[in-house]
Enzyme design. Structure first.
Site, PDB file in Angstrom:
ATOM      1  N   GLU A 139      33.863  44.983  43.256  1.00  8.64           N
ATOM      2  CA  GLU A 139      35.121  44.845  42.506  1.00  8.64           C
ATOM      3  C   GLU A 139      35.087  45.644  41.198  1.00  8.64           C
ATOM      4  OE1 GLU A 139      35.737  40.617  42.154  1.00  8.64           O
ATOM      5  OE2 GLU A 139      36.614  40.499  44.154  1.00  8.64           O
TER       6      GLU A 139
ATOM      7  N   GLU B 154      36.307  39.688  51.273  1.00  8.89           N
ATOM      8  CA  GLU B 154      36.042  38.341  50.761  1.00  8.89           C
ATOM      9  C   GLU B 154      37.316  37.520  50.791  1.00  8.89           C
ATOM     10  OE1 GLU B 154      34.576  38.104  46.749  1.00  8.89           O
ATOM     11  OE2 GLU B 154      33.248  39.809  47.004  1.00  8.89           O
TER      12      GLU B 154
ATOM     13  N   PHE C  11      30.101  25.630  42.388  1.00  6.41           N
ATOM     14  CA  PHE C  11      31.149  24.767  42.936  1.00  6.41           C
ATOM     15  C   PHE C  11      32.175  25.550  43.754  1.00  6.41           C
ATOM     16  CE2 PHE C  11      29.685  22.330  39.154  1.00  6.41           C
ATOM     17  CZ  PHE C  11      28.991  21.375  39.890  1.00  6.41           C
TER      18      PHE C  11
HETATM   19  C1  GAL Z   1      34.959  37.659  43.774  1.00  7.62           C
HETATM   20  C2  GAL Z   1      33.587  38.272  43.611  1.00  7.62           C
HETATM   21  C3  GAL Z   1      32.527  37.413  44.256  1.00  7.62           C
HETATM   22  C4  GAL Z   1      32.692  35.978  43.837  1.00  7.62           C
HETATM   23  C5  GAL Z   1      34.082  35.530  44.202  1.00  7.62           C
HETATM   24  C6  GAL Z   1      34.348  34.085  43.868  1.00  7.62           C
HETATM   25  O1  GAL Z   1      35.893  38.202  42.896  1.00  7.62           O
HETATM   26  O2  GAL Z   1      33.554  39.554  44.182  1.00  7.62           O
HETATM   27  O3  GAL Z   1      31.253  37.894  43.899  1.00  7.62           O
HETATM   28  O4  GAL Z   1      32.508  35.881  42.468  1.00  7.62           O
HETATM   29  O5  GAL Z   1      35.006  36.307  43.489  1.00  7.62           O
HETATM   30  O6  GAL Z   1      35.664  33.714  44.204  1.00  7.62           O
END
Ligand code: GAL
Length: 676
Positions: free
Chosen positions: A157, A314, A364
């Site tokens: 990101e 993700e 969490f």
């Molecule tokens: C994203 C990030 C991940 C994790 C995730 C949590 O933005 O790339 O590493 O932090 O958020 O929601």
């Protein structure tokens, strides 16, 4: 990357990829065995590894320790799990911070952001760049030929959590960037309008990044600084990408975008640099329309990918842990979210993260394997989803098509945030969401486009609030209308050029002739003030904005019935020989947008299919078949009229398909005769 390459992406697994971020370094090696066993149970075929592992992979400058990663990759390979191997450059190790205090990010208030978190070193600093390229190169050398590795995940990101830096390296780099852009200081002075407030520079050496100052900074300078900051991050990506491409085995390289939630990155430019577009998306859990915003994010991601399949890198199985109130997903919601992305072109769905962390800032956050273990709803839903995605393997490679496009331009967003504007209530994002939401409620698929893109394939283009519009892009929109397109422009669009200077034609800018009008004066409203509109679209209301519009050919569809522009045009239409341009001079509420778009669809020949009872229907097309995704976001069972085979159950559908509340059905039907 060509379509042919994409078709073979990733080399394995075939079909719709399923998995998540895997952070085995947080666990004892005995847990790894449990991990691969469970991955097998859930049908996980692709995991992203090593995203935050720099400190372990290179514990001291130039000293690499790959043993643990060798064991992880070998283990995954033995269990048939492919790897999206990361360069860990979003988490610089303590030694790099220690050795190079000059590489610490300096924020606009002059604070230096030190170690102990993640993701913040100055992208212009030579020490950071060198170290990032070195670790990427070491990984490429060691793992490019590892049979588990199918793609590269650069950084994480870009731009989060900070995308801008004001350190001395940044000052120098900014000046070099300005020199390349303007050539000399006179051109810069002209472009930035430095004659205003006595900001004229005698030399480029005097120019600094727009950090803390007494009052409003020069907006053109801020806009260029936003462009510069984005370019610096992109350069870091390209440096790493090129090292990875040069490895013995050439694998696709991606970096995870945050399509609708990254303010600092112009992804239209980034999309040209990656081999494969991948994206992270998290619901804003408290929003009732979170699923609509998900759809918007996925549509933007597909558009960035040029319509080609993309990878959801993700999302979350349930709650995140960084919003004010982190609502857990309800039963079925995770699968509905995942399949909404797949319906809109994702050929893979991964989660953050595989196993919930016991320690650290994100303990969490939900995961595929929750703290409560596998005798849980989340785990059962994860395993079911893995099986469902396997059943959808044939969907991979098909395309989602749209006849409507909405303008999306990060540069315009930056300009809109760069200075004092006529009202604090002006909000490009809000307008974009408002128009998008109406398209969603009308069941109309849409793409997002840059204002300079080829628009010929669209029946309708919407400019929700494109404050910055270059003369060239304005001409593009004008050409589109004159060759038969329907263009809807909402207020405060086309006001400034690429330097944030008001267009010489005045407030309606170079779109005046397209729209058949002139904006004489803005007349923003008080905070809670509403204005009534009357006319052919019915009795409507607006708020936030009014303006004095002078007609120059356009017909009036609604007048302001009260407020500062009483009697003046509020909604207009300019018919050209072939196409039509519509203009809206106030902030229409949902009913107003609905009425306006209904009229526009009728002229544009756009067919609606409103999601009755919350049943959203999205189609992906392939040469041999179409795939109809029916996503029931409502509380009651719904029915869809369709013929074909439901892929999740394998059942034949002869006319009526029942879609229970909260669930998803995917039907293979005959190929759709494309209208584009
Ligand atoms: C994203 C990030 C991940 C994790 C995730 C949590 O933005 O790339 O590493 O932090 O958020 O929601």
């Amino acid at each position: 990357m060509s379509d042919a390459d994409i078709a073979s992406w990733p080399a394995a697994p075939r079909g719709i990829a399923f998995g998540g971020d895997y952070n085995p370094e947080q666990w004892d090696e005995r847990v790894w065995l449990d991990d691969v066993r469970l991955m097998g149970e859930a049908g996980v075929g692709l995991v992203s590894v090593g995203i935050f592992s720099w400190a372990l992979l290179e514990p001291a400058p130039g000293r690499f320790e790959f043993g643990w990663l060798d064991r992880v990759l070998d283990l995954l390979h033995r269990h048939g799990v492919s790897v999206d191997l990361a360069t860990p450059t979003a988490a610089p190790p303590a030694w790099l911070y220690e050795a190079h205090r000059d590489a610490w990010v300096v924020d606009a208030d002059g604070r230096r952001l030190g170690p102990g978190s993640r993701g913040a070193m100055c992208p212009s600093s030579p020490a950071y760049r060198d170290a990032a390229v070195a670790i990427a190169g070491a990984l490429a050398q060691r793992y490019a030929e590892h049979p588990a590795v199918v793609m590269w995940h650069v950084h994480n990101e870009y731009g989060a959590p900070v995308s801008q830096c004001h350190c001395e390296h940044s000052q120098q780099a900014f000046r070099a960037w300005l020199r390349a852009r303007f050539g000399d200081v006179d051109a810069l002075n002209a472009a930035w309008g430095t004659a205003f407030w006595g900001q004229t520079y005698a030399s480029l050496e005097q120019v600094r990044t727009p950090a803390a100052a007494a009052t409003m900074l020069n907006p053109s300078q801020r806009l260029d600084y936003a462009r510069f900051s984005d370019a610096e991050l992109r350069e870091c990506f390209v440096l790493e990408r090129d090292v990875l491409h040069a490895a013995a085995r050439r694998l696709p390289v991606t970096t995870n975008f945050m399509a609708t939630s990254s303010p600092g990155t112009d992804y239209w430019q980034w999309a040209r640099e990656v081999d494969l577009v991948s994206n992270d998306h998290y619901l804003t859990a408290e929003r009732d329309d979170a699923h609509v915003m998900l759809a918007m994010d996925a549509d933007l991601t597909r558009s960035l990918a040029g319509g080609r399949p993309w990878l959801l890198m993700e999302h979350s199985t349930s709650a995140v842990n960084w919003q004010p109130r982190n609502l857990a997903k309800r039963a079925g919601e995770m699968a509905r979210n995942t399949l909404s992305h797949v319906a809109r072109g994702a050929d893979g769905a991964l989660f953050f993260q595989w196993r919930a962390s016991r320690r650290g800032a994100e303990k969490f956050h939900s995961a595929m394997v929750p703290h409560a273990g596998t005798d849980t709803r989340v785990w059962r839903e994860v395993a079911e989803l893995g099986a469902d995605l396997e059943r959808l393997a044939e969907v991979a490679g098909s395309r989602t098509r749209a006849e409507v496009a909405v303008l999306w331009d990060w540069e315009s967003n930056w300009a809109a945030a760069s200075g004092w504007h006529p009202s604090v209530d002006l909000d490009q994002r809000e307008r974009t969401e408002a128009f998008y939401s109406q398209l969603w409620r009308d069941g109309v698929s849409c793409d997002f486009v840059h204002p300079g893109d080829d628009l010929a394939g669209y029946r309708l283009v919407i400019a929700p609030q494109t404050y910055l519009l270059s003369a060239q892009s304005a001409k593009n929109l004008d050409d589109y209308v004159r060759s038969g397109g329907q263009l809807v422009v909402s207020y405060f669009s086309g006001v400034v050029d690429e330097h944030d200077a008001v267009h010489p034609e005045g407030l309606s800018g170079p779109l005046g002739a397209t729209l058949g009008l002139r904006v004489e004066e803005f007349a923003p409203l008080r905070e809670t003030q509403q204005v009534r509109l009357t006319g052919a679209l019915g009795e409507l209301s607006g708020d936030v904005w009014a303006e004095h519009v002078v007609l120059d050919g356009a017909e009036v569809l609604a007048h302001f019935a009260d407020g500062p522009a009483t009697g003046g045009p509020a909604v207009t239409r300019q018919r050209h020989e072939a196409g039509t341009a519509w203009y809206v001079a106030t902030r229409l509420g949902a009913c107003g947008i609905e009425a306006l778009l209904a009229a526009v669809y009728a002229e544009a020949g756009v067919v609606t299919a409103p999601p009755a009872g919350g049943l959203e229907v999205v189609r992906r097309d392939a040469a041999e078949a179409s795939y109809v995704f029916a996503l029931n976001h409502g509380e009651e069972e719904q029915e869809l009229l369709v013929h074909g085979t439901e892929l999740l159950s394998g059942a034949a559908v002869a006319g009526r398909l029942s879609v229970p509340a909260g669930s998803v059905r995917v039907v293979r039907t005959d190929p759709h005769p494309s209208r584009r």
